[in-house]
Design a protein around this motif. Sequence first.
Motif, PDB file in Angstrom:
ATOM      1  N   ALA A  58       0.813  -1.213   0.000  1.00  0.00           N
ATOM      2  CA  ALA A  58       0.000   0.000   0.000  1.00  0.00           C
ATOM      3  C   ALA A  58       0.851   1.271   0.000  1.00  0.00           C
ATOM      4  O   ALA A  58       0.319   2.372  -0.090  1.00  0.00           O
ATOM      5  CB  ALA A  58      -0.918   0.001   1.220  1.00  0.00           C
ATOM      6  N   HIS A  59       2.174   1.126   0.102  1.00  0.00           N
ATOM      7  CA  HIS A  59       3.064   2.290   0.122  1.00  0.00           C
ATOM      8  C   HIS A  59       3.136   2.891  -1.285  1.00  0.00           C
ATOM      9  O   HIS A  59       3.218   2.165  -2.271  1.00  0.00           O
ATOM     10  CB  HIS A  59       4.466   1.863   0.572  1.00  0.00           C
ATOM     11  N   PRO A  60       3.122   4.208  -1.425  1.00  0.00           N
ATOM     12  CA  PRO A  60       3.265   4.825  -2.750  1.00  0.00           C
ATOM     13  C   PRO A  60       4.588   4.404  -3.396  1.00  0.00           C
ATOM     14  O   PRO A  60       5.613   4.311  -2.714  1.00  0.00           O
ATOM     15  CB  PRO A  60       3.271   6.323  -2.458  1.00  0.00           C
ATOM     16  N   ALA A  61       4.544   4.138  -4.687  1.00  0.00           N
ATOM     17  CA  ALA A  61       5.754   3.711  -5.386  1.00  0.00           C
ATOM     18  C   ALA A  61       5.743   4.236  -6.817  1.00  0.00           C
ATOM     19  O   ALA A  61       4.696   4.549  -7.376  1.00  0.00           O
ATOM     20  CB  ALA A  61       5.856   2.194  -5.380  1.00  0.00           C
ATOM     21  N   HIS A  62       6.931   4.323  -7.395  1.00  0.00           N
ATOM     22  CA  HIS A  62       7.129   4.762  -8.777  1.00  0.00           C
ATOM     23  C   HIS A  62       8.008   3.702  -9.429  1.00  0.00           C
ATOM     24  O   HIS A  62       9.063   3.360  -8.897  1.00  0.00           O
ATOM     25  CB  HIS A  62       7.814   6.131  -8.793  1.00  0.00           C
ATOM     26  N   ILE A  63       7.574   3.186 -10.581  1.00  0.00           N
ATOM     27  CA  ILE A  63       8.340   2.151 -11.290  1.00  0.00           C
ATOM     28  C   ILE A  63       8.838   2.719 -12.607  1.00  0.00           C
ATOM     29  O   ILE A  63       8.072   3.344 -13.345  1.00  0.00           O
ATOM     30  CB  ILE A  63       7.487   0.894 -11.545  1.00  0.00           C
ATOM     31  N   VAL A  64      10.117   2.505 -12.881  1.00  0.00           N
ATOM     32  CA  VAL A  64      10.740   2.929 -14.139  1.00  0.00           C
ATOM     33  C   VAL A  64      11.264   1.676 -14.825  1.00  0.00           C
ATOM     34  O   VAL A  64      12.061   0.934 -14.254  1.00  0.00           O
ATOM     35  CB  VAL A  64      11.919   3.902 -13.893  1.00  0.00           C
ATOM     36  N   ILE A  65      10.798   1.423 -16.058  1.00  0.00           N
ATOM     37  CA  ILE A  65      11.252   0.270 -16.828  1.00  0.00           C
ATOM     38  C   ILE A  65      12.194   0.771 -17.911  1.00  0.00           C
ATOM     39  O   ILE A  65      11.866   1.694 -18.660  1.00  0.00           O
ATOM     40  CB  ILE A  65      10.071  -0.488 -17.453  1.00  0.00           C
ATOM     41  N   HIS A  66      13.372   0.157 -17.971  1.00  0.00           N
ATOM     42  CA  HIS A  66      14.401   0.560 -18.936  1.00  0.00           C
ATOM     43  C   HIS A  66      14.450  -0.418 -20.108  1.00  0.00           C
ATOM     44  O   HIS A  66      14.259  -1.616 -19.926  1.00  0.00           O
ATOM     45  CB  HIS A  66      15.774   0.599 -18.264  1.00  0.00           C
ATOM     46  N   ALA A  67      14.743   0.105 -21.296  1.00  0.00           N
ATOM     47  CA  ALA A  67      14.900  -0.705 -22.497  1.00  0.00           C
ATOM     48  C   ALA A  67      16.292  -1.342 -22.516  1.00  0.00           C
ATOM     49  O   ALA A  67      17.146  -1.035 -21.676  1.00  0.00           O
ATOM     50  CB  ALA A  67      14.713   0.163 -23.736  1.00  0.00           C
ATOM     51  N   LEU A  68      16.516  -2.211 -23.485  1.00  0.00           N
ATOM     52  CA  LEU A  68      17.805  -2.896 -23.598  1.00  0.00           C
ATOM     53  C   LEU A  68      18.964  -1.921 -23.772  1.00  0.00           C
ATOM     54  O   LEU A  68      20.078  -2.195 -23.337  1.00  0.00           O
ATOM     55  CB  LEU A  68      17.781  -3.886 -24.762  1.00  0.00           C
ATOM     56  N   ASP A  69      18.711  -0.758 -24.402  1.00  0.00           N
ATOM     57  CA  ASP A  69      19.782   0.221 -24.590  1.00  0.00           C
ATOM     58  C   ASP A  69      19.971   1.121 -23.370  1.00  0.00           C
ATOM     59  O   ASP A  69      20.817   1.998 -23.365  1.00  0.00           O
ATOM     60  CB  ASP A  69      19.555   1.058 -25.842  1.00  0.00           C
ATOM     61  N   GLY A  70      19.156   0.922 -22.320  1.00  0.00           N
ATOM     62  CA  GLY A  70      19.345   1.644 -21.075  1.00  0.00           C
ATOM     63  C   GLY A  70      18.423   2.827 -20.843  1.00  0.00           C
ATOM     64  O   GLY A  70      18.294   3.290 -19.717  1.00  0.00           O
ATOM     65  N   HIS A  71      17.758   3.341 -21.895  1.00  0.00           N
ATOM     66  CA  HIS A  71      16.901   4.505 -21.646  1.00  0.00           C
ATOM     67  C   HIS A  71      15.583   4.071 -21.006  1.00  0.00           C
ATOM     68  O   HIS A  71      15.114   2.943 -21.197  1.00  0.00           O
ATOM     69  CB  HIS A  71      16.646   5.292 -22.945  1.00  0.00           C
ATOM     70  N   ALA A  72      15.011   4.972 -20.210  1.00  0.00           N
ATOM     71  CA  ALA A  72      13.738   4.696 -19.543  1.00  0.00           C
ATOM     72  C   ALA A  72      12.622   4.839 -20.577  1.00  0.00           C
ATOM     73  O   ALA A  72      12.446   5.900 -21.157  1.00  0.00           O
ATOM     74  CB  ALA A  72      13.525   5.657 -18.398  1.00  0.00           C
ATOM     75  N   TYR A  73      11.877   3.768 -20.816  1.00  0.00           N
ATOM     76  CA  TYR A  73      10.828   3.842 -21.826  1.00  0.00           C
ATOM     77  C   TYR A  73       9.422   3.798 -21.250  1.00  0.00           C
ATOM     78  O   TYR A  73       8.452   4.091 -21.935  1.00  0.00           O
ATOM     79  CB  TYR A  73      10.994   2.763 -22.913  1.00  0.00           C
ATOM     80  N   ARG A  74       9.289   3.470 -19.968  1.00  0.00           N
ATOM     81  CA  ARG A  74       7.956   3.461 -19.352  1.00  0.00           C
ATOM     82  C   ARG A  74       8.099   3.761 -17.869  1.00  0.00           C
ATOM     83  O   ARG A  74       8.957   3.203 -17.195  1.00  0.00           O
ATOM     84  CB  ARG A  74       7.300   2.102 -19.541  1.00  0.00           C
ATOM     85  N   GLU A  75       7.254   4.657 -17.376  1.00  0.00           N
ATOM     86  CA  GLU A  75       7.235   5.001 -15.956  1.00  0.00           C
ATOM     87  C   GLU A  75       5.796   5.111 -15.501  1.00  0.00           C
ATOM     88  O   GLU A  75       4.951   5.578 -16.264  1.00  0.00           O
ATOM     89  CB  GLU A  75       7.910   6.356 -15.710  1.00  0.00           C
ATOM     90  N   TYR A  76       5.536   4.682 -14.292  1.00  0.00           N
ATOM     91  CA  TYR A  76       4.201   4.880 -13.741  1.00  0.00           C
ATOM     92  C   TYR A  76       4.224   4.799 -12.221  1.00  0.00           C
ATOM     93  O   TYR A  76       5.155   4.279 -11.625  1.00  0.00           O
ATOM     94  CB  TYR A  76       3.187   3.905 -14.330  1.00  0.00           C
ATOM     95  N   ASP A  77       3.179   5.354 -11.622  1.00  0.00           N
ATOM     96  CA  ASP A  77       3.040   5.389 -10.175  1.00  0.00           C
ATOM     97  C   ASP A  77       2.053   4.310  -9.723  1.00  0.00           C
ATOM     98  O   ASP A  77       1.090   4.012 -10.424  1.00  0.00           O
ATOM     99  CB  ASP A  77       2.533   6.754  -9.711  1.00  0.00           C
ATOM    100  N   LEU A  78       2.308   3.789  -8.545  1.00  0.00           N
ATOM    101  CA  LEU A  78       1.378   2.826  -7.939  1.00  0.00           C
ATOM    102  C   LEU A  78       0.548   3.543  -6.908  1.00  0.00           C
ATOM    103  O   LEU A  78       0.971   4.435  -6.254  1.00  0.00           O
ATOM    104  CB  LEU A  78       2.153   1.694  -7.252  1.00  0.00           C
TER     105      LEU A  78
END
Length: 78
Positions: A58-78
């Motif tokens: 239930a704790h607020p969280a932020h997830i960042v998913i990185h692509a194979l080349d290292g750049h962040a391609y998706r981010e979202y909050d829980l």
Amino acid sequence: MSAAPGEEKAVKPWVYRVMPVEGEDDKKWDLHKVRTSKHTHFHTVKEAVAAAHEEAGAHPAHIVIHALDGHAYREYDL
């Protein structure tokens, strides 16, 4: 200094990064909780994201998913 009565302190979200990694036993994705030394390896991005959801609870969280080349391609909050 503490918050005034009736005011709540803002809770900082935990930040998780899901990054590709050359791991053992074909575990290709690393879940890292930022500001800790905790790293866990998973077979898929889906497994790593599910683990972040479970750990955050239930704790607020932020997830960042990185692509194979290292750049962040998706981010979202829980």
